[in-house]
Structures are given as structure tokens and as C-alpha cells.
Design an enzyme around this catalytic site. Structure first.
Site, PDB file in Angstrom:
ATOM      1  N   HIS A   1      -2.434   7.646   7.105  1.00  0.00           N
ATOM      2  CA  HIS A   1      -1.257   8.344   6.386  1.00  0.00           C
ATOM      3  C   HIS A   1      -2.277   9.551   6.004  1.00  0.00           C
ATOM      4  CE1 HIS A   1       2.458   6.310   5.847  1.00  0.00           C
ATOM      5  NE2 HIS A   1       1.866   5.138   5.614  1.00  0.00           N
TER       6      HIS A   1
ATOM      7  N   HIS B   1      -3.892   1.280   7.767  1.00  0.00           N
ATOM      8  CA  HIS B   1      -2.728   1.969   7.896  1.00  0.00           C
ATOM      9  C   HIS B   1      -2.496   3.098   6.926  1.00  0.00           C
ATOM     10  CE1 HIS B   1       2.006   1.143   8.027  1.00  0.00           C
ATOM     11  NE2 HIS B   1       1.645   2.060   6.908  1.00  0.00           N
ATOM     12  N   GLU B   2      -3.009   2.632   5.584  1.00  0.00           N
ATOM     13  CA  GLU B   2      -2.921   3.734   4.550  1.00  0.00           C
ATOM     14  C   GLU B   2      -4.046   4.731   4.977  1.00  0.00           C
ATOM     15  OE1 GLU B   2      -0.590   3.520   2.677  1.00  0.00           O
ATOM     16  OE2 GLU B   2      -0.145   1.472   3.118  1.00  0.00           O
TER      17      GLU B   2
ATOM     18  N   GLY C   1       0.824  -1.275   0.029  1.00  0.00           N
ATOM     19  CA  GLY C   1      -0.061  -0.025  -0.005  1.00  0.00           C
ATOM     20  C   GLY C   1       0.547   1.230  -0.016  1.00  0.00           C
TER      21      GLY C   1
ATOM     22  N   GLN D   1       3.157   9.823   1.049  1.00  0.00           N
ATOM     23  CA  GLN D   1       4.447   9.236   1.300  1.00  0.00           C
ATOM     24  C   GLN D   1       5.187   9.638  -0.045  1.00  0.00           C
ATOM     25  OE1 GLN D   1       2.483   5.206   2.034  1.00  0.00           O
ATOM     26  NE2 GLN D   1       4.511   5.082   3.062  1.00  0.00           N
TER      27      GLN D   1
ATOM     28  N   CYS E   1       6.501   0.172   7.242  1.00  0.00           N
ATOM     29  CA  CYS E   1       6.134   1.152   6.485  1.00  0.00           C
ATOM     30  C   CYS E   1       7.188   1.668   5.518  1.00  0.00           C
ATOM     31  CB  CYS E   1       5.524   2.298   7.297  1.00  0.00           C
ATOM     32  SG  CYS E   1       4.785   3.508   6.435  1.00  0.00           S
ATOM     33  N   LEU E   2       6.936   1.916   4.164  1.00  0.00           N
ATOM     34  CA  LEU E   2       7.838   2.268   3.176  1.00  0.00           C
ATOM     35  C   LEU E   2       8.656   3.740   3.799  1.00  0.00           C
ATOM     36  CD1 LEU E   2       6.222   1.581  -0.019  1.00  0.00           C
ATOM     37  CD2 LEU E   2       8.171   0.134   1.222  1.00  0.00           C
TER      38      LEU E   2
HETATM   39 ZN    ZN Z   1       2.863   3.443   5.831  1.00  0.00          ZN
END
Ligand code: ZN
Length: 170
Positions: free
Chosen positions: A139, A135-136, A46, A51, A93-94
Site C-alpha cells: 500500500h 500486503h500493507e 492491517g 487507506q 482488502c478493506l
Molecule cells: Zn489492503
């Protein structure tokens, strides 16, 4: 195919509350495609617009196992309308390099959003998909999974990360 640079903690764009999308124009279609390319290349399951440095309510998700046909999901202005149960899962998380931690989330969620064509869409997620959606969506409120772990764990990571950045090996 365009792979965008991913913003990492503590970049302030990750703390911003994102703006509503009124219309899916060509720029936003391109951005969604670039975000999917970026997510698959990472690889991740995701990615949210902040991000890649954009404070827009847009997330892309694909929780399909890698050996199966991809099922990309593009959601504008997503919001959770139902949640139930509880599950603990080790998240990463990226935008939070070199760190994972257990996070407690709802086990099942229903999300309403707008799709690439500007049509209303309802997505139901269980297990990994439910975790990924939550999670997304976090953000888009400027929240990272770091905000859902113990303050001690969070401050230890913060210290380690700032040292890492100072040394220049991001
Ligand atoms: Zn993330």
C-alpha cells in the site's frame, strides 16, 4: 475512539507512493490510534495510511486471533530486509470491497521500521503475519493486491466495481 472513513478502489490516493515519516509527533500518534480503531472496527488485520487518505509511510497490523489479547503493531517507514519461501493465500482488502483472490507472497519476511516512540524496531513474520506485512507495505508503494493477480481477473473486478459505484451501492 475514532473510526475513520476507508478509501476504496479506485480512489487515486491508493495509487500514491507514500512519504517518509521523519518524526512521530502527537498528530501521528493520534493517527496511528485512529487507524487501529478503524482496523479493529472494520474488522481487519492491517491498515495502511493511504487507506484513510494519508500518503504517509505508516501501517498498523494485528494478526492475533480475535479470541486472544490484541497485539497491535504500529510501524513507520517499514521496509523488508529479508524474504524467503513462497506461499499462496486468498487475500482481501478493506479498500477493495467484495473481492478476494489468491496471491503469491514470500512465506517469511523480516521488516525494519520505526515504532511509536521513534525507536528502530525489527519484526519477523511467518505465514499470515508475513502476508499481512507484505500486503500493507505494498500500500505504501501505491500497490494493491489487485496488481498482483492476473490482468483478466483485475479488469473483471474493475468493471464490476465501476458498475457498482455508478449504481450508487458502494
Ligand atoms: Zn489492503
Amino acid at each position: 475512539m475514532a473510526v475513520l472513513p476507508i478509501k476504496t478502489f479506485p480512489d487515486p490516493v491508493l495509487n500514491r507512493v507514500c512519504r517518509q515519516v521523519n518524526e512521530v509527533d502527537d498528530d501521528l500518534k493520534q493517527l496511528s490510534q485512529d487507524m487501529l480503531d478503524t482496523m479493529y472496527a472494520a474488522p481487519g488485520v492491517g491498515l495502511a495510511a493511504p487507506q484513510v487518505g494519508r500518503d504517509l509511510r505508516l501501517v498498523v497490523i494485528d494478526c492475533t486471533p480475535r479470541d486472544q489479547e490484541p497485539q497491535p503493531l504500529v510501524l513507520f517507514n517499514p521496509r523488508i530486509v529479508e524474504m524467503e519461501g513462497q506461499v499462496i493465500f486468498e487475500e482481501g482488502c478493506l479498500s477493495v470491497p467484495d473481492f478476494t483472490s489468491d496471491v503469491t507472497r514470500a512465506e517469511r519476511v523480516v521488516v525494519k521500521a520505526m515504532d511509536l516512540e521513534g525507536r528502530p524496531i525489527t519484526v519477523e513474520g511467518n505465514g499470515l503475519m508475513a502476508i499481512c506485512l507484505q500486503h500493507e507495505l505494498d500500500h505504501l508503494e501505491g500497490r494493491l493486491f489487485l496488481d498482483r493477480i492476473s490482468p483478466l481477473k483485475r479488469s473483471l473486478y474493475k468493471k464490476r466495481r465501476l458498475k457498482q459505484i455508478k449504481r450508487g451501492d458502494e
